[in-house]
Design a protein around this motif. Structure first.
Motif, short mmCIF file in Angstrom:
data_model
loop_
_atom_site.label_atom_id
_atom_site.label_comp_id
_atom_site.label_asym_id
_atom_site.label_seq_id
_atom_site.Cartn_x
_atom_site.Cartn_y
_atom_site.Cartn_z
N GLU A 1 0.83 -1.21 0.00
CA GLU A 1 0.00 0.00 0.00
C GLU A 1 0.87 1.25 0.00
OE1 GLU A 1 -3.28 2.43 2.67
OE2 GLU A 1 -2.78 0.37 3.24
N ALA A 2 1.93 1.24 0.81
CA ALA A 2 2.82 2.41 0.86
C ALA A 2 3.46 2.66 -0.49
CB ALA A 2 3.89 2.20 1.94
N GLU A 3 3.83 1.59 -1.19
CA GLU A 3 4.39 1.75 -2.53
C GLU A 3 3.36 2.35 -3.48
OE1 GLU A 3 5.65 -2.20 -3.43
OE2 GLU A 3 7.64 -1.96 -2.53
N SER A 4 2.13 1.84 -3.45
CA SER A 4 1.11 2.32 -4.38
C SER A 4 0.73 3.76 -4.09
CB SER A 4 -0.13 1.41 -4.32
OG SER A 4 -0.80 1.54 -3.08
N ARG A 5 0.79 4.17 -2.84
CA ARG A 5 0.45 5.55 -2.46
C ARG A 5 1.67 6.47 -2.48
NH1 ARG A 5 -4.73 5.81 -0.39
NH2 ARG A 5 -5.64 3.83 0.31
N GLN A 6 2.81 5.90 -2.83
CA GLN A 6 4.07 6.66 -2.92
C GLN A 6 4.45 7.33 -1.60
OE1 GLN A 6 3.46 9.23 -6.36
NE2 GLN A 6 4.09 7.60 -7.77
N ILE A 7 4.28 6.58 -0.52
CA ILE A 7 4.65 7.10 0.81
C ILE A 7 5.70 6.21 1.48
CG2 ILE A 7 2.44 8.27 1.21
CD1 ILE A 7 1.63 5.85 2.96
N LEU A 8 6.31 5.29 0.71
CA LEU A 8 7.28 4.38 1.30
C LEU A 8 8.47 5.16 1.88
CD1 LEU A 8 7.61 1.35 1.74
CD2 LEU A 8 8.91 1.24 -0.39
N GLY A 9 8.85 6.23 1.24
CA GLY A 9 9.95 7.03 1.76
C GLY A 9 9.63 7.66 3.10
N ARG A 10 8.40 8.10 3.28
CA ARG A 10 8.00 8.70 4.57
C ARG A 10 7.96 7.63 5.67
NH1 ARG A 10 2.42 11.24 3.63
NH2 ARG A 10 2.73 11.99 5.77
N ILE A 11 7.49 6.42 5.31
CA ILE A 11 7.51 5.33 6.27
C ILE A 11 8.94 5.00 6.66
CG2 ILE A 11 7.00 2.88 6.60
CD1 ILE A 11 4.49 4.53 6.68
N ALA A 12 9.83 4.94 5.67
CA ALA A 12 11.24 4.65 5.93
C ALA A 12 11.86 5.69 6.86
CB ALA A 12 12.02 4.56 4.62
N ASP A 13 11.49 6.95 6.67
CA ASP A 13 12.00 8.02 7.53
C ASP A 13 11.58 7.79 8.98
OD1 ASP A 13 13.19 9.32 5.42
OD2 ASP A 13 11.56 10.77 5.13
N LEU A 14 10.32 7.36 9.19
CA LEU A 14 9.84 7.08 10.55
C LEU A 14 10.59 5.89 11.14
CD1 LEU A 14 5.95 7.47 10.64
CD2 LEU A 14 7.65 8.75 11.95
N PHE A 15 10.77 4.85 10.35
CA PHE A 15 11.49 3.68 10.84
C PHE A 15 12.91 4.04 11.25
CE2 PHE A 15 8.82 0.24 8.47
CZ PHE A 15 7.80 0.40 9.41
N ARG A 16 13.58 4.87 10.47
CA ARG A 16 14.93 5.29 10.84
C ARG A 16 14.91 6.16 12.09
NH1 ARG A 16 15.62 5.43 5.04
NH2 ARG A 16 14.78 7.54 4.98
#
Length: 375
Positions: A325-340
């Motif tokens: 879902e994050a890939e399809s909504r183009q928010i994977l980078g924002r999720i990655a930022d939170l994980f880091r």
């Protein structure tokens, strides 16, 4: 905690790299490895046992890895738990197709005897890695939680990068299939077991009117062909759906006043729907409304950060459908930022465990605070 990552394709080379990065193993009490299913399981287990002889170790296959630098693919993440802060005992859950209450009680009792120590359970939690293709997670979790009583339980179902063919767990050099692992963890660190999702229930309901519960396949919803009823309820085009569409439209079940996600794995040739979680005739499914995934995740992590007076790291189990879902909504980078930002380490799963519940489309985990200073 020491964490190391390798992107090397050969199992022996990957293990060599992470062990070299971890450094001296004398103060390490347990090694946990999350590895892409691209690695040969037997070679990986052999390399772990050979490179770390005598060190208790466990591992499982993934649908993606969560590393200090963010989500990765086709790699390996190793977590070295230090003796000063953690005491961990682990046992395999063999033959999950036959695992029941008696087996759960015996296994938990044996682990508690091995763990020993004080009777206070407040510094304990359970950690599970379960075969993501076993379709028995609910039964297994019920058996384990009954034996664990009030000890919190968290974990993830192993994956194989969306191939749905070959998942595995490793325990002390042995590759085991149709199996899982239970670890009991005692820690001096403050911790919180948690779950997070980004869905709200709507007024739209669907009732399962025909299904094959053993295989988690629903053929009818509201006495209509399952795919057609689902597409109408979610306003999807009735043409063949993609995995991303299922990832963006989970259904919810209500248990004990709280809603839990039930994700669809795929549509079958006959229009039936295969689910990741247990399903049965008469179950009422609620269509979910999507919140912003990043906002919901940040709220959870900020709350944990406040509760723990600062997060040191998070051992996390993130549903592969959330990744899609994050890939399809183009928010994977924002999720990655939170994980880091919050030091999330773990893997993408085929299902998530939270106490007695097997979940989908959810992020579960255990957040650790910093080492307590003596008073």
């Amino acid at each position: 905690m020491r964490i190391a990552v390798s992107m090397r394709s050969e199992p022996a080379a990957a293990i060599e790299e992470v062990v070299a990065a971890i450094g001296d193993l004398a103060d390490v009490g347990f090694l946990l490895v999350f590895a892409s299913s691209h690695y040969d399981a037997d070679e990986l287990a052999e390399a772990m046992a050979a490179r770390c002889p005598g060190l208790p170790q466990a591992g499982g296959s993934t649908a993606g890895e969560l590393a200090p630098q963010g989500p990765i693919e086709s790699g390996l993440v190793a977590l070295a738990f230090l003796k000063d802060d953690f005491q961990i005992v682990c046992a395999p859950l063999r033959a999950l197709s036959r695992f029941g209450l008696e087996e759960g009680g015996e296994l938990v009792a044996a682990l508690r005897r091995r763990l020993g120590g004080a009777a206070d359970d407040r510094d304990l939690f359970g950690l599970t890695l379960l075969d993501g293709l076993c379709q028995r997670e609910e039964v297994v979790l019920a058996a384990l939680q009954r034996a664990l009583h009030d000890i919190p339980l968290v974990g993830g179902s192993t994956g194989d990068d969306l191939s749905f063919q070959n998942t595995f767990v490793i325990c002390d050099g042995e590759v085991i299939r149709d199996a899982g692992l239970l670890m009991l963890v005692r820690t001096s660190r403050p911790f919180r077991v948690f779950k997070s999702d980004h869905f709200e229930p709507t007024a739209t309901k669907l009732v399962v009117t025909a299904c094959d519960p053993d295989n988690r396949v629903v053929s009818e919803l509201d006495a209509e062909p399952a795919w057609e009823a689902f597409a109408d309820a979610t306003r999807l085009d009735r043409t063949e759906p993609s995995g991303n569409e299922f990832a963006a439209h989970p259904l919810l079940v209500r248990v004990g006043g709280e809603y839990y996600c039930r994700s669809i794995q795929k549509m079958n040739m006959d229009g039936s729907l295969s689910f990741y979680c247990a399903i049965d005739t008469g179950v009422v499914l609620t269509v979910a409304e999507t919140r912003d995934m990043v906002d919901a995740l940040e709220e959870t992590l900020l709350r944990l950060d406040d509760d723990l007076d600062g997060i040191d790291f998070v051992l996390g189990f993130d549903c592969v459908h959330r990744k899609l879902e994050a890939e399809s909504r183009q928010i994977l980078g924002r999720i990655a930022d939170l994980f880091r930002r919050f030091a999330v380490i773990g893997f993408n799963t085929y299902g998530e465990q939270y106490n007695a519940m097997h979940l989908n489309h959810t992020f579960t985990g255990v957040a650790f605070g910093r080492r307590r200073t003596p008073s």
